[in-house]
Design an enzyme around this catalytic site. Structure first.
Site, PDB file in Angstrom:
ATOM      1  CD  GLU A   1      -3.295  -0.352   2.060  1.00  0.00           C
ATOM      2  OE1 GLU A   1      -4.420  -0.844   1.891  1.00  0.00           O
ATOM      3  OE2 GLU A   1      -3.010   0.311   3.072  1.00  0.00           O
TER       4      GLU A   1
ATOM      5  CG  HIS B   1       8.692 -29.422   0.194  1.00  0.00           C
ATOM      6  ND1 HIS B   1       9.280 -30.644  -0.061  1.00  0.00           N
ATOM      7  CD2 HIS B   1       9.444 -28.841   1.172  1.00  0.00           C
ATOM      8  CE1 HIS B   1      10.327 -30.800   0.738  1.00  0.00           C
ATOM      9  NE2 HIS B   1      10.448 -29.716   1.496  1.00  0.00           N
TER      10      HIS B   1
ATOM     11  CE  LYS C   1     -12.347   0.949   1.029  1.00  0.00           C
ATOM     12  NZ  LYS C   1     -11.813   1.969   1.914  1.00  0.00           N
TER      13      LYS C   1
HETATM   14  O1  PA5 Z   1      -3.505   1.109   5.864  1.00  0.00           O
HETATM   15  C1  PA5 Z   1      -4.635   1.533   5.678  1.00  0.00           C
HETATM   16  O2  PA5 Z   1      -4.912   2.724   5.775  1.00  0.00           O
HETATM   17  C2  PA5 Z   1      -5.779   0.583   5.340  1.00  0.00           C
HETATM   18  O3  PA5 Z   1      -5.331  -0.709   5.155  1.00  0.00           O
HETATM   19  C3  PA5 Z   1      -6.799   0.593   6.464  1.00  0.00           C
HETATM   20  O4  PA5 Z   1      -6.173   0.211   7.647  1.00  0.00           O
HETATM   21  C4  PA5 Z   1      -7.962  -0.355   6.175  1.00  0.00           C
HETATM   22  O5  PA5 Z   1      -8.550  -0.031   4.948  1.00  0.00           O
HETATM   23  C5  PA5 Z   1      -9.010  -0.263   7.277  1.00  0.00           C
HETATM   24  O6  PA5 Z   1      -9.480   1.049   7.386  1.00  0.00           O
HETATM   25  P1  PA5 Z   1     -10.297   1.526   8.635  1.00  0.00           P
HETATM   26  O7  PA5 Z   1      -9.444   1.396   9.837  1.00  0.00           O
HETATM   27  O8  PA5 Z   1     -10.656   2.937   8.338  1.00  0.00           O
HETATM   28  O9  PA5 Z   1     -11.513   0.630   8.746  1.00  0.00           O
END
Ligand code: PA5
Length: 448
Positions: free
Chosen positions: A288, A309, A423
């Site tokens: 990310e 394996h 989303k």
């Molecule tokens: O690193 C990030 O920002 C994302 O992976 C969020 O942690 C994830 O989408 C969950 O978001 P939230 O805590 O708003 O539910």
């Protein structure tokens, strides 16, 4: 302190190129240190190890103790992405491999995870377990609006209210969310849930040392002070601008392998099943943070020797697109020695008297050499053992190195614009109010 060994890359890269990459990594280090780079409103994680107040840990312990007093033996921890992977990584790393089956572990609180998928079978099976146990719930969402945890939480909350009554359910629910906004914050205020705050300046994937990680880790019975101490040691050491800084070296080598040698995939390798979720946490952190603007190294992970394996074949012999980063654990915590067998039908007497971990170490070394021969550069990161202190060190190392590496790559490490696309489609397909236009467009695209 985590140690880095780059010898397994030396036959692949020229020293001058590496030195040039180190220079770039040091410039990126300056961007992170001076807090002048893109996303600099999300740098709160840098000082969490030293800034976390004792009162926060004490508050988490109070939650744990109040639930223990009620006889709670199961805590459902609801969250997705950065709102669950750090806690899961820590709990899996520190737990007995067979904690669930071990009779002597039966009086400890079991932490299970939900809200990280939308599988109906998963949620039904979770509720089968909840129905058999004395349950409480930690719900984690920084935005407070993420669909996966919201769906799971609605189901768990309704069960707790039906089973224990609304007032008692409110004592069995703790929310970790934004200080002021979001649906979860509103609901928590209305129902009177105990809440913890995800700081505004810490993004999800950098939040393991906030209550997002701390509360589940404390509830599971682990020493979060030692995790913070390990992270604090890394915070201190990695703040030193130097060519010897392991975060600078890691960033420099991975960016060089990517930009000059077309190594588009980094495989994080472990030789200990307790580190399976370290791979999952690391993949989110790097995936990310770096995978954007049509750039980035794809993060993958393997669990060896298991995966030798299976995908080991590909790593040795398939498309030459990858390098590996081995997380080397120097010491096993326990001792098991292979015995002599008079019949020796399994032909293993040559190993009699050896520790199992010696075989593991030789498998690791043999694989490293074979993969170098097969054209896969090897970065090695070593820690002494798997415990709270070292884990804290590892968390902070990877976070800091990620900031340096992403700035060297030329991207903002702290945003994640790409996660919105699925989303929008999902909301359109689920007919979420406000998505009417997108619903019509997507249905047309699907020929409905
Ligand atoms: O690193 C990030 O920002 C994302 O992976 C969020 O942690 C994830 O989408 C969950 O978001 P939230 O805590 O708003 O539910």
């Amino acid at each position: 302190m985590i140690k880095i060994n780059l010898e397994g890359c030396s036959s692949f890269v020229k020293d001058a190129e590496y030195q040039e990459s180190v220079k770039q990594a040091l410039e990126a280090f300056d961007v992170l240190a001076s807090e002048q780079g893109a996303g600099n409103d999300f740098l709160g994680w840098k000082t969490l190890p030293t800034d976390t107040p004792e009162s926060l840990i004490a508050d988490c312990e109070a939650v744990r103790d109040s639930w223990k007093a009620k006889g709670v033996d199961l805590v459902v921890t609801i969250g997705i992405g950065g709102s669950y992977l750090g806690a899961r990584c820590a709990i899996e790393a520190l737990s007995h491999n067979f904690a669930k089956q071990l009779k002597s572990a039966k009086d400890s609180v079991e932490v299970v995870f939900a809200g990280n998928n939308l599988s109906e079978d998963y949620i039904c099976e979770l509720m089968d377990l909840v129905a058999e146990r004395n349950a409480a719930c930690i719900v984690i969402s920084k935005s407070g609006t993420t669909t996966e945890p919201a769906v799971a939480f609605r189901i768990v909350k309704q069960y707790l209210e039906q089973t224990y009554g609304r007032e008692e359910a409110a004592e069995r629910i703790v929310a970790i969310t934004d200080a002021k906004k979001g649906a979860l914050k509103t609901l928590s205020t209305q129902e009177g849930y105990k809440t913890f705050v995800v700081p505004d300046n810490v993004g999800g994937r950098f939040s393991v040392l906030t209550p997002v990680g701390i509360l589940p880790i404390v509830v599971a019975g682990f020493d979060v002070r030692a995790i913070l101490a390990g992270a604090a040691e890394a915070q201190k050491n990695l703040a030193v601008k130097s060519e010897q800084n392991p975060a600078v070296q890691y960033a420099a080598m991975r960016n060089l392998l990517y930009s000059k040698y077309g190594k588009n995939v980094e495989v994080l390798v472990n030789y200990n099943p307790k580190f399976m979720f370290l791979g999952e946490w690391w993949k989110q952190l790097y995936g990310e943070s770096e995978g954007k603007d049509l750039k980035g190294i794809f993060p993958a992970s393997v669990n060896n020797t298991t995966d030798l394996h299976s995908v080991g074949q590909f790593i040795q012999d398939g498309t030459r697109c990858m390098f590996e980063t081995i997380v080397n654990v120097e010491k096993a915590q326990r001792s098991s020695i292979i015995g002599e067998d008079p019949q020796n039908l399994d032909c293993l007497n040559y190993l009699a008297g050896q520790h199992v971990e010696h075989c593991n170490a030789m498998a690791q070394l043999g694989t490293k050499l074979a993969h170098i021969d097969g054209g896969v550069p090897q970065i090695e990161l070593s820690i002494e053992k798997i415990d709270e202190f070292n884990l804290g060190n590892v968390f902070y190392f990877f976070e800091f190195a990620c900031g340096v590496s992403a700035y060297q790559l030329g991207v903002n490490p702290f945003n994640q614009p790409g996660v919105e696309a699925y989303k929008k489609n999902m909301f359109a397909l689920l007919n979420k109010p406000g998505f009417e236009e997108q619903s019509a467009a997507i249905r047309k695209r699907l020929g409905e």
